[in-house]
Write an enzyme that holds these catalytic residues in place. Structure first.
Site, mmCIF file in Angstrom:
data_model
loop_
_atom_site.group_PDB
_atom_site.id
_atom_site.type_symbol
_atom_site.label_atom_id
_atom_site.label_comp_id
_atom_site.label_asym_id
_atom_site.label_seq_id
_atom_site.Cartn_x
_atom_site.Cartn_y
_atom_site.Cartn_z
ATOM 1 N N GLY A 118 -12.836 -53.372 -5.534
ATOM 2 C CA GLY A 118 -11.900 -52.358 -5.055
ATOM 3 C C GLY A 118 -10.575 -52.955 -4.613
ATOM 4 O O GLY A 118 -10.233 -54.065 -5.002
ATOM 5 N N HIS B 147 -6.227 -55.340 -12.017
ATOM 6 C CA HIS B 147 -7.469 -54.619 -12.336
ATOM 7 C C HIS B 147 -7.200 -53.552 -13.410
ATOM 8 O O HIS B 147 -7.996 -53.363 -14.332
ATOM 9 C CB HIS B 147 -8.013 -53.891 -11.101
ATOM 10 C CG HIS B 147 -8.478 -54.784 -9.998
ATOM 11 N ND1 HIS B 147 -7.864 -54.820 -8.776
ATOM 12 C CD2 HIS B 147 -9.517 -55.655 -9.926
ATOM 13 C CE1 HIS B 147 -8.502 -55.671 -7.982
ATOM 14 N NE2 HIS B 147 -9.502 -56.199 -8.660
#
Ligand code: PAF
Length: 278
Positions: A30, A36
């Site tokens: 996260g 990402h």
């Protein structure tokens, strides 16, 4: 975008998507950033379904304080994943991944003894444990990892080889801020002043590239360490020039891009890692 919180939910959903669809998987902890998102875009491009997991894996933290301070930001993460058209997000809790305390032990030999392995005891066993469990749950055809965590990538390739896992590992280049700082979830923890000086780390690595062949590896290593130590408020864990396959420190330069310079350095209390191919 479907959000699944349990293994059974995720499996049920994936099974509705046909028999053995190509699944591109991006495991994350996260606090997502553009690095990402580039992995997710690639997973999407190259597969029928993209799956992202968000799980802050407690057993890969060797330092309790680091685990507490690790940024968590699910309310921002989900809209970002929506924006790159991620198909499925898996957000398990600890009980889902570790219903009983994990006991796996992996042996990566000398790959885990250098660099991060010396400074973060048990870290790679924790990473391998969660990645293997996530692979078993998601059953991806391909999994995507960033090259910023270069040693992690090498260890995961070894895990796949040792355990004969039917998944292809794809390495994705480091994504950088416009000033050169490697994108990392930890960057949000930098103070304004530390954020301003953090790009010096990459600048020193980049400048070192111009000295390959002029300095022997050992001399270049000494030169880089000296430069890094001049950045204010830093504490260097290591800078090593290693073979990118074996992670053994090199004594002589080899064919292009076989050598890689890897750094781990604290800027105040934020530990940053970066690397450059030589
Ligand atoms: O690179 C990371 O974010 C983590 O180490 C990973 C691969 C998601 C395992 O927890």
């Amino acid at each position: 975008m479907i959000v699944c919180k349990t293994k059974s939910d995720l499996r049920r959903h994936l099974e509705t998507l046909g028999t053995n669809p190509f699944i591109g998987f991006v495991p994350t902890m996260g606090a997502l950033h553009k690095g990402h998102l580039s992995l997710v875009r690639q997973a999407k491009r190259e597969n029928e379904i993209s799956v992202v997991s968000i799980f802050v894996n407690p057993i890969q933290f060797d330092n309790a304080d680091d685990l507490v301070k690790y940024p968590r930001n699910i309310d921002d993460d989900l809209p970002l994943l929506e924006r790159v058209h991620c198909d499925v997000v898996f957000i398990p809790n600890e009980q889902e991944i570790y219903p009983t305390p994990p006991t796996e032990t992996y042996d990566f030999g000398e790959l885990e003894e250098v660099m991060e392995g010396q400074y973060r005891k048990g870290h790679f066993n924790g990473v391998a444990t969660v990645v293997k469990r996530l692979f078993d749950i998601v059953k991806p055809s391909t999994a995507y990892f960033g090259e910023k965590d270069f040693q992690q990538l090498t260890i995961i390739r070894k895990l796949v080889e040792n355990e004969h896992l039917p998944v292809e590992i794809v390495a994705c280049p480091i994504v950088r801020e416009s000033d050169g700082l490697a994108m990392s979830s930890r960057n949000v923890r930098l103070s304004v002043e530390d954020r301003r000086i953090a790009p010096q780390i990459h600048k020193i690595l980049r400048d070192a590239r111009d000295l390959v062949g002029i300095f022997e590896p050992d001399k270049l290593k000494g030169f880089v360490i000296d430069q890094l130590k001049h950045i204010p408020r830093t504490k260097l864990d290591y800078f090593e020039i290693v073979d990118s396959k074996t992670l053994r420190p090199i004594q002589q330069w080899q064919a292009s891009s076989r050598s890689i310079g890897c750094v781990a350095i604290y800027l105040s209390d934020v530990r940053l890692i970066d690397n450059v191919k030589f």
